[in-house]
Design a protein around this motif. Structure first.
Motif, PDB file in Angstrom:
ATOM      1  N   ALA A  60     -10.470  -5.023  -0.439  1.00 59.81           N
ATOM      2  CA  ALA A  60      -9.840  -3.811   0.016  1.00 59.81           C
ATOM      3  C   ALA A  60      -9.518  -3.261  -1.575  1.00 59.81           C
ATOM      4  O   ALA A  60      -8.701  -4.114  -2.010  1.00 59.81           O
ATOM      5  CB  ALA A  60      -8.690  -3.483   0.688  1.00 59.81           C
ATOM      6  N   ARG A  61      -9.884  -2.180  -2.081  1.00 56.18           N
ATOM      7  CA  ARG A  61      -9.657  -1.748  -3.302  1.00 56.18           C
ATOM      8  C   ARG A  61      -8.613  -0.213  -3.228  1.00 56.18           C
ATOM      9  O   ARG A  61      -8.995   0.634  -2.504  1.00 56.18           O
ATOM     10  CB  ARG A  61     -10.803  -1.121  -4.116  1.00 56.18           C
ATOM     11  N   LEU A  62      -7.521  -0.637  -3.682  1.00 58.47           N
ATOM     12  CA  LEU A  62      -6.568   0.433  -3.569  1.00 58.47           C
ATOM     13  C   LEU A  62      -6.379   1.152  -5.000  1.00 58.47           C
ATOM     14  O   LEU A  62      -6.260   0.562  -6.121  1.00 58.47           O
ATOM     15  CB  LEU A  62      -5.020  -0.129  -3.163  1.00 58.47           C
ATOM     16  N   ARG A  63      -6.388   2.354  -4.913  1.00 56.09           N
ATOM     17  CA  ARG A  63      -6.306   3.263  -6.144  1.00 56.09           C
ATOM     18  C   ARG A  63      -5.303   4.306  -5.845  1.00 56.09           C
ATOM     19  O   ARG A  63      -5.395   5.368  -5.196  1.00 56.09           O
ATOM     20  CB  ARG A  63      -7.755   3.839  -6.328  1.00 56.09           C
ATOM     21  N   HIS A  64      -4.208   4.388  -7.042  1.00 60.10           N
ATOM     22  CA  HIS A  64      -3.310   5.643  -6.690  1.00 60.10           C
ATOM     23  C   HIS A  64      -3.727   6.855  -7.141  1.00 60.10           C
ATOM     24  O   HIS A  64      -4.774   7.030  -8.184  1.00 60.10           O
ATOM     25  CB  HIS A  64      -2.091   5.264  -7.729  1.00 60.10           C
ATOM     26  N   LEU A  65      -3.607   7.970  -6.456  1.00 58.04           N
ATOM     27  CA  LEU A  65      -4.074   9.224  -6.435  1.00 58.04           C
ATOM     28  C   LEU A  65      -3.267  10.093  -7.540  1.00 58.04           C
ATOM     29  O   LEU A  65      -3.812  11.273  -7.952  1.00 58.04           O
ATOM     30  CB  LEU A  65      -4.241   9.920  -5.303  1.00 58.04           C
ATOM     31  N   ARG A  66      -2.208   9.577  -8.126  1.00 57.69           N
ATOM     32  CA  ARG A  66      -1.573  10.510  -9.102  1.00 57.69           C
ATOM     33  C   ARG A  66      -1.382   9.697 -10.332  1.00 57.69           C
ATOM     34  O   ARG A  66      -1.641  10.205 -11.504  1.00 57.69           O
ATOM     35  CB  ARG A  66       0.078  10.496  -8.463  1.00 57.69           C
ATOM     36  N   VAL A  67      -1.103   8.537 -10.545  1.00 55.01           N
ATOM     37  CA  VAL A  67      -1.022   7.655 -11.782  1.00 55.01           C
ATOM     38  C   VAL A  67      -2.115   6.674 -11.849  1.00 55.01           C
ATOM     39  O   VAL A  67      -2.609   6.290 -10.926  1.00 55.01           O
ATOM     40  CB  VAL A  67       0.570   7.001 -11.781  1.00 55.01           C
ATOM     41  N   THR A  68      -2.356   6.223 -12.887  1.00 55.92           N
ATOM     42  CA  THR A  68      -3.324   5.184 -13.347  1.00 55.92           C
ATOM     43  C   THR A  68      -2.954   3.781 -13.030  1.00 55.92           C
ATOM     44  O   THR A  68      -2.533   3.238 -13.691  1.00 55.92           O
ATOM     45  CB  THR A  68      -3.630   5.490 -14.822  1.00 55.92           C
ATOM     46  N   GLN A  69      -3.286   3.674 -11.723  1.00 59.80           N
ATOM     47  CA  GLN A  69      -2.971   2.229 -11.234  1.00 59.80           C
ATOM     48  C   GLN A  69      -3.730   1.748  -9.947  1.00 59.80           C
ATOM     49  O   GLN A  69      -4.191   2.453  -9.153  1.00 59.80           O
ATOM     50  CB  GLN A  69      -1.548   1.901 -10.727  1.00 59.80           C
ATOM     51  N   SER A  70      -4.418   0.749 -10.142  1.00 55.91           N
ATOM     52  CA  SER A  70      -5.121   0.249  -9.102  1.00 55.91           C
ATOM     53  C   SER A  70      -4.942  -1.487  -8.759  1.00 55.91           C
ATOM     54  O   SER A  70      -4.309  -2.201  -9.492  1.00 55.91           O
ATOM     55  CB  SER A  70      -6.583   0.459  -9.401  1.00 55.91           C
ATOM     56  N   VAL A  71      -5.384  -1.908  -7.450  1.00 55.45           N
ATOM     57  CA  VAL A  71      -5.107  -3.065  -7.108  1.00 55.45           C
ATOM     58  C   VAL A  71      -6.086  -3.407  -6.226  1.00 55.45           C
ATOM     59  O   VAL A  71      -6.540  -2.954  -5.171  1.00 55.45           O
ATOM     60  CB  VAL A  71      -3.684  -3.522  -6.671  1.00 55.45           C
ATOM     61  N   ASN A  72      -6.621  -4.741  -6.157  1.00 57.81           N
ATOM     62  CA  ASN A  72      -7.749  -5.334  -5.207  1.00 57.81           C
ATOM     63  C   ASN A  72      -6.870  -6.348  -4.474  1.00 57.81           C
ATOM     64  O   ASN A  72      -6.295  -6.991  -4.874  1.00 57.81           O
ATOM     65  CB  ASN A  72      -8.933  -6.073  -6.081  1.00 57.81           C
ATOM     66  N   VAL A  73      -7.083  -6.215  -3.072  1.00 56.36           N
ATOM     67  CA  VAL A  73      -6.448  -7.197  -2.140  1.00 56.36           C
ATOM     68  C   VAL A  73      -7.634  -7.874  -1.321  1.00 56.36           C
ATOM     69  O   VAL A  73      -8.467  -7.247  -0.817  1.00 56.36           O
ATOM     70  CB  VAL A  73      -5.813  -6.442  -1.136  1.00 56.36           C
ATOM     71  N   PRO A  74      -7.670  -9.154  -1.454  1.00 61.38           N
ATOM     72  CA  PRO A  74      -8.640  -9.827  -0.745  1.00 61.38           C
ATOM     73  C   PRO A  74      -8.546  -9.723   0.811  1.00 61.38           C
ATOM     74  O   PRO A  74      -7.469 -10.038   1.277  1.00 61.38           O
ATOM     75  CB  PRO A  74      -8.766 -11.281  -1.212  1.00 61.38           C
ATOM     76  N   LEU A  75      -9.551  -9.833   1.710  1.00 56.20           N
ATOM     77  CA  LEU A  75      -9.349  -9.867   3.192  1.00 56.20           C
ATOM     78  C   LEU A  75     -10.128 -10.786   3.705  1.00 56.20           C
ATOM     79  O   LEU A  75     -10.980 -11.458   3.159  1.00 56.20           O
ATOM     80  CB  LEU A  75      -9.699  -8.438   3.695  1.00 56.20           C
TER      81      LEU A  75
END
Length: 396
Positions: A237-252
């Motif tokens: 799962a790829r999470l990307r913040h819509l306001r600030v430059t930040q993202s994280v990948n979460v294994p499923l």
């Protein structure tokens, strides 16, 4: 949006650009009748002579408000400037005016970085650089009659000049809007009908939070992603913040063939509150990923405080401490009862944030809103409002 320093911020940014592009001559902002003597030697004068309302934004709700709430409308402005050049040598004045006009023509948009660079020292409280709507520069054509009337009103002889308009400058109201308490129940399970065409491709259909009616999850909590046509392979799962430059990948975990949902456990740390975009794809990589959906990460309030701040009538300072820091560039507000009070410009990450306003005394519930996502004050399991020191405060 932006605060009342927006007009000064636009003038400071235009002035800084002209000074940088002209390479030496001063740039003044005096009225035309005082402009010839505003600086010694050659100089360019930029005068703000009118501010009108921008009709396109008069009925638009500010960003960050939820359906059913009643925000105070923004003050949408169109700023009108007059640009003129002065020199003992009229030919030199024409050179300066041409160079100044080119400086405004070449870059017709004031970027956030340019605004921040021009205001960081002179106007540190300005937040115009965070305004979502871009600030645009347009040359304005005035009729001969308008030009004659304007210079007559200035009480000074006519001078070769060029007019410009700058829009849109959106200034937040200083008055709090109304943000009613959330509804405890929306139908049997808080969900409406879902209809979408089948494409045969991997797709995200929706997000189910821990309890019906929730619109966000805390870091560390688990949500269910409703899916279709997922391959039976390890996913990320790829999470990307819509306001600030930040993202994280979460294994499923690898879903079963034909699975209709997968569980996503949010990271316990490193997730700023607000809206994130989430999509799914094979952990091994590849171009086949699902569509994105908006996932709310809820701010977790850990402490509340209220204290008299003086003034007549007496104002109260309400401080909210959150587990996740609010970052520069995020929009935050403190909702005291049904009043939404905007948090001022943040220049550094902050866990405690404060607002000051005239508030009625007594116990009231408080929410922290970050990028449109509110801290949870409802006990969804029992259909009641929560109580305690992280949701209630006593206004003196």
């Amino acid at each position: 949006m932006s605060n009342s320093l927006a007009l000064a911020a636009v003038t400071a940014t235009l002035r800084a650009r002209l000074f940088s592009r002209l390479g030496g001559p001063q740039v003044t902002v005096a009225p035309p009748n005082k402009a010839p003597d505003a600086a010694s030697g050659d100089h360019v004068n930029l005068f703000l002579y009118r501010a009108d309302l921008n009709p396109a934004f008069r009925n638009a709700d500010p960003p960050g408000w939820q359906p059913g709430e009643s925000p105070k409308p923004v003050l949408p402005l169109v700023l009108h400037y007059l640009l003129a050049a002065y020199s003992n040598d009229e030919g030199k004045a024409h050179e300066l005016l041409g160079a100044a006009m080119l400086a405004l023509h070449d870059a017709p948009v004031l970027s956030g970085d340019e605004i921040r660079a021009a205001t960081a020292t002179a106007l540190p409280g300005s937040d115009l650089h965070l305004q979502p709507e871009r600030v645009k520069i347009t040359q304005e054509t005035l009729s001969q009659d308008d030009i004659a009337k304007m210079w007559t009103a200035f009480g000074t002889p006519f001078r070769m000049s060029s007019a410009y308009q700058v829009t849109a400058v959106l200034i937040d109201s200083a008055l709090p809007g109304a943000a009613p308490m959330p509804v405890l129940r929306r139908g049997a399970d808080g969900r409406g009908p879902l209809a979408r065409p089948g494409t045969g491709s991997p797709a995200l259909l929706g997000i189910r939070y821990a309890a019906a009616g929730q619109v966000g999850a805390l870091p560390g909590e688990q949500v269910a992603l409703l899916v279709e046509n997922l391959p039976a392979v390890a996913l990320t799962a790829r999470l990307r913040h819509l306001r600030v430059t930040q993202s994280v990948n979460v294994p499923l975990a690898t879903p079963a063939t034909g699975a209709s949902e997968v569980a996503l456990t949010l990271p316990a740390t490193g997730l700023p509150a607000g809206l994130w975009a989430v999509d799914l794809g094979p952990a091994a990589g590849g171009s086949v990923r699902t569509n994105e959906l908006a996932l709310g990460v809820t701010p977790a309030v850990t402490a509340l405080a209220a204290a008299a701040a003086g003034g007549t009538p007496v104002r109260t300072k309400v401080t909210v401490t959150a587990a996740q820091p609010v970052l520069p560039g995020q929009q935050a507000a403190v909702l005291v009862g049904a009043r939404q009070l905007a948090v001022g410009l943040l220049t550094a990450a902050a866990k405690p944030v404060s607002v000051t306003a005239v508030l009625p005394s007594g116990k009231t519930r408080v929410r922290l809103r970050v990028d449109g996502v509110d801290s949870e004050i409802v006990d969804r399991a029992h259909g009641t409002f929560r109580t305690g020191p992280t949701v209630e405060v006593t206004i003196p």
